[in-house]
Design a protein around this motif. Sequence first.
Motif, PDB file in Angstrom:
ATOM      1  N   HIS A  90       0.837  -1.207   0.000  1.00 40.87           N
ATOM      2  CA  HIS A  90       0.000   0.000   0.000  1.00 40.87           C
ATOM      3  C   HIS A  90       0.871   1.257   0.000  1.00 40.87           C
ATOM      4  N   PHE A  91       1.967   1.204   0.746  1.00 38.78           N
ATOM      5  CA  PHE A  91       2.853   2.362   0.807  1.00 38.78           C
ATOM      6  C   PHE A  91       3.875   2.274  -0.319  1.00 38.78           C
ATOM      7  N   SER A  92       4.217   3.396  -0.866  1.00 34.84           N
ATOM      8  CA  SER A  92       5.196   3.390  -1.953  1.00 34.84           C
ATOM      9  C   SER A  92       6.552   3.829  -1.418  1.00 34.84           C
ATOM     10  N   GLY A  93       7.567   3.502  -2.174  1.00 35.35           N
ATOM     11  CA  GLY A  93       8.907   3.992  -1.878  1.00 35.35           C
ATOM     12  C   GLY A  93       9.514   3.439  -0.599  1.00 35.35           C
ATOM     13  N   ILE A  94      10.193   4.334   0.082  1.00 32.51           N
ATOM     14  CA  ILE A  94      10.973   3.976   1.259  1.00 32.51           C
ATOM     15  C   ILE A  94      10.096   3.386   2.367  1.00 32.51           C
ATOM     16  N   ARG A  95       8.903   3.921   2.549  1.00 29.38           N
ATOM     17  CA  ARG A  95       8.028   3.432   3.627  1.00 29.38           C
ATOM     18  C   ARG A  95       7.633   1.968   3.389  1.00 29.38           C
ATOM     19  N   GLY A  96       7.290   1.634   2.162  1.00 31.97           N
ATOM     20  CA  GLY A  96       6.940   0.257   1.843  1.00 31.97           C
ATOM     21  C   GLY A  96       8.136  -0.665   1.978  1.00 31.97           C
ATOM     22  N   GLU A  97       9.308  -0.205   1.514  1.00 27.92           N
ATOM     23  CA  GLU A  97      10.529  -0.998   1.623  1.00 27.92           C
ATOM     24  C   GLU A  97      10.890  -1.251   3.078  1.00 27.92           C
ATOM     25  N   LYS A  98      10.707  -0.245   3.910  1.00 25.08           N
ATOM     26  CA  LYS A  98      11.016  -0.388   5.345  1.00 25.08           C
ATOM     27  C   LYS A  98      10.150  -1.483   5.961  1.00 25.08           C
ATOM     28  N   LEU A  99       8.863  -1.481   5.653  1.00 27.20           N
ATOM     29  CA  LEU A  99       7.962  -2.508   6.183  1.00 27.20           C
ATOM     30  C   LEU A  99       8.332  -3.898   5.665  1.00 27.20           C
ATOM     31  N   ARG A 100       8.683  -3.988   4.381  1.00 27.08           N
ATOM     32  CA  ARG A 100       9.097  -5.280   3.823  1.00 27.08           C
ATOM     33  C   ARG A 100      10.377  -5.784   4.492  1.00 27.08           C
ATOM     34  N   SER A 101      11.298  -4.880   4.724  1.00 27.16           N
ATOM     35  CA  SER A 101      12.561  -5.238   5.364  1.00 27.16           C
ATOM     36  C   SER A 101      12.332  -5.727   6.797  1.00 27.16           C
TER      37      SER A 101
END
Length: 157
Positions: A90-101
């Motif tokens: 749902h979140f794009s960019g850095i925020r989505g990557e942070k959650l995936r990480s």
Amino acid sequence: MENNNFYEALVNNLEEVIKVYRGLLGVVRNEREILVSANLDDLNSNNAIKEKILLEARHLEKDRQRVMSELVAAENIQDTQISLLDLAKHFSGIRGEKLRSLHAVLDLLIKRVRDLNLQNEGLIHSALKNITGAMNSIKDMLDDNKTYEKKGKVNTH
């Protein structure tokens, strides 16, 4: 609280959960060494630490669920049972990557804890089997050996 604050609260919660699971991983590793050494005092102490960590993990999980619900509502996401990976999409960019990480790290830690815990469980079952076998052998030996009867007489074979 605005959306960004809910997001940050979720990230902070996940980082705390990761710390707790790292601690749990260390305790489960230590448990294996204790089981091999058969030190009951250390095992009891280790179990008390593990229980404390598990209680903390449960508390953090409840907090994570609350924060996720608030974030989902603030983002107007219809799926109230959304997973962390779906939220990351749902979140794009850095925020989505942070959650995936964070999800990947947490997933790996949980798998390691689960695997080590299963290995420790195998050690415990093996030890119990050996103890039960030894106890049965002693019982059988004592039942078969009637050198001393209840009458107080020595019976020679």
